[in-house]
Design an enzyme around this catalytic site. Structure first.
Site, PDB file in Angstrom:
ATOM      1  N   SER A  79      37.582 -63.822 -19.663  1.00 12.31           N
ATOM      2  CA  SER A  79      36.254 -63.374 -20.096  1.00 12.31           C
ATOM      3  C   SER A  79      35.424 -64.567 -20.534  1.00 12.31           C
ATOM      4  O   SER A  79      35.941 -65.670 -20.757  1.00 12.31           O
ATOM      5  CB  SER A  79      36.388 -62.395 -21.264  1.00 12.31           C
ATOM      6  OG  SER A  79      36.938 -63.054 -22.394  1.00 12.31           O
ATOM      7  N   CYS A  80      34.124 -64.342 -20.694  1.00 10.58           N
ATOM      8  CA  CYS A  80      33.268 -65.425 -21.184  1.00 10.58           C
ATOM      9  C   CYS A  80      33.733 -65.883 -22.560  1.00 10.58           C
ATOM     10  O   CYS A  80      33.809 -67.090 -22.838  1.00 10.58           O
ATOM     11  CB  CYS A  80      31.808 -64.976 -21.216  1.00 10.58           C
ATOM     12  SG  CYS A  80      31.458 -63.507 -22.207  1.00 10.58           S
ATOM     13  N   THR A 124      24.578 -56.780 -23.306  1.00  7.36           N
ATOM     14  CA  THR A 124      24.921 -56.895 -21.892  1.00  7.36           C
ATOM     15  C   THR A 124      24.449 -55.660 -21.136  1.00  7.36           C
ATOM     16  O   THR A 124      24.033 -54.661 -21.731  1.00  7.36           O
ATOM     17  CB  THR A 124      26.441 -57.077 -21.705  1.00  7.36           C
ATOM     18  OG1 THR A 124      27.128 -55.986 -22.330  1.00  7.36           O
ATOM     19  CG2 THR A 124      26.905 -58.388 -22.320  1.00  7.36           C
ATOM     20  N   ARG A 154      28.411 -47.401 -28.825  1.00 12.97           N
ATOM     21  CA  ARG A 154      27.903 -47.742 -27.494  1.00 12.97           C
ATOM     22  C   ARG A 154      26.805 -46.781 -27.042  1.00 12.97           C
ATOM     23  O   ARG A 154      26.146 -47.020 -26.030  1.00 12.97           O
ATOM     24  CB  ARG A 154      29.045 -47.783 -26.475  1.00 12.97           C
ATOM     25  CG  ARG A 154      29.971 -48.965 -26.701  1.00 12.97           C
ATOM     26  CD  ARG A 154      30.919 -49.216 -25.550  1.00 12.97           C
ATOM     27  NE  ARG A 154      31.778 -50.362 -25.818  1.00 12.97           N
ATOM     28  CZ  ARG A 154      31.475 -51.621 -25.528  1.00 12.97           C
ATOM     29  NH1 ARG A 154      30.316 -51.892 -24.948  1.00 12.97           N
ATOM     30  NH2 ARG A 154      32.308 -52.600 -25.812  1.00 12.97           N
TER      31      ARG A 154
END
Length: 334
Positions: free
Chosen positions: A150-151, A181, A198
């Site tokens: 992942s980043c 994101t 979320r």
């Protein structure tokens, strides 16, 4: 030297950031792009970007191709592009940027269609091996399907590995103050998830959300298994992540020694991946930076002789895709 033929499957934020970097690297030939939205949007979103600005090249969409930087790149609109004649493209590396092909089983049909190797732009959902250049890429043995992790893992791992080698890391807590994101909602709305936050507006809130970074890091750095904890906090900016490290070391190290270690040894071991800056940064200052992480030197402090804090920045798109490209060079020539 023969160019590396690459194909981008998935042309969202990561796919487009990846293409922008590849256009500046003549070691690669882009032999195709696939996504399911209208082709005129491929060209439009490549040329105009709300974060990175206008591409310095003209972009034209014509006859199922994008024409950009003197390159003619074939476009595909296939939900299952692996069922098309990928054999004809002689693909050395397929960058899997859809966010949905996260197991080896999901990716096997692409190999069956003639793709030589695949790099997935997310942590896997199975035992697919993950590699980060200069962290564990010496373990790469020619596997045809790999994940670039992942980043966040690409930013955190160099710091943890370096400090563990020279001072020993007894425990590390890392807060990831992360830009929102594309999978978040602009306004409050129901989503298919058990994580209620979320459902909330990414543009109006600071949101503590779940993250796979702890599990990913412990797989990449098994020597630190059980000693890492990460927290993801999404904030209303479109790019840039701030990593706030709090670490208990095994051996004493003061802030000056820590900065010297990161600046000099880090430069030798993690060139182009880990940077150290004297500047005082805001999130917009890191946009477009290709490093895995940039440590802000003035923010490094000692709480005690063994408890240290430091801050590092990453462009979570450009920094991450730059790491994917470095991994592709390793994988392609193995």
């Amino acid at each position: 030297m023969k160019k590396i033929n690459v194909f981008i499957n998935g042309f969202g934020r990561i796919g487009r950031a990846l293409l922008r970097r590849l256009l500046e690297d003549d070691r690669f030939e882009i032999v195709g792009i696939n996504d399911i939205y209208p082709q005129e949007q491929y060209a439009y979103l490549l040329q105009f970007d709300s974060v990175y600005g206008r591409l310095r090249y003209g972009v034209e969409q014509k006859n199922d191709c994008i024409i950009v930087a003197d390159r003619v790149i074939p476009l595909f609109n296939e939900e299952k592009v692996e069922s098309t004649a990928l054999y004809d493209l002689d693909i050395d590396i397929l960058f899997q940027c859809t966010g949905v092909h996260l197991t080896r089983r999901d990716n096997q049909p692409f190999l069956d269609s003639g793709v030589k190797k695949i790099i997935v732009s997310a942590p896997p959902l199975d035992d697919m091996p993950m590699f980060i250049v200069s962290i564990n890429d010496e373990q790469y043995q020619g596997q045809r399907i790999v994940s670039a992790a992942s980043c966040s893992a690409n930013a955190i791992a160099p710091v943890l590995k370096l400090l563990n080698e020279y001072a020993g890391v007894e425990a590390a807590g890392i807060s990831m103050i992360h830009s929102y994101t594309a999978d978040q909602k602009l306004l409050d709305a129901p989503v298919n998830t058990s994580e209620l936050l979320r459902c909330r507006s990414a543009s109006s809130n600071i949101l503590p959300l779940s993250s796979s970074a702890t599990v990913t890091l412990e797989k990449l750095l098994p020597q630190l298994d059980g000693r890492i904890q990460t927290h993801s906090i999404r904030v209303p900016v479109p790019a840039g992540t701030l990593y706030d490290f709090s670490m208990q070391l095994i051996r004493p190290m003061d802030a000056e020694g820590l900065n010297q270690l990161l600046e000099h040894v880090g430069y030798d071991k993690y060139r182009e991946i880990l940077a150290v800056t004297e500047n005082t940064l805001a999130s917009s200052d890191i946009v477009g930076d290709s490093h895995g992480i940039t440590i802000e030197k003035k923010r490094t402090v000692n709480v005690t002789d063994r408890f240290v804090r430091l801050l590092g920045w990453q462009d979570n798109e450009t920094g991450y895709v730059s790491q994917m490209i470095r991994l592709a060079l390793k994988v392609a020539f193995f």
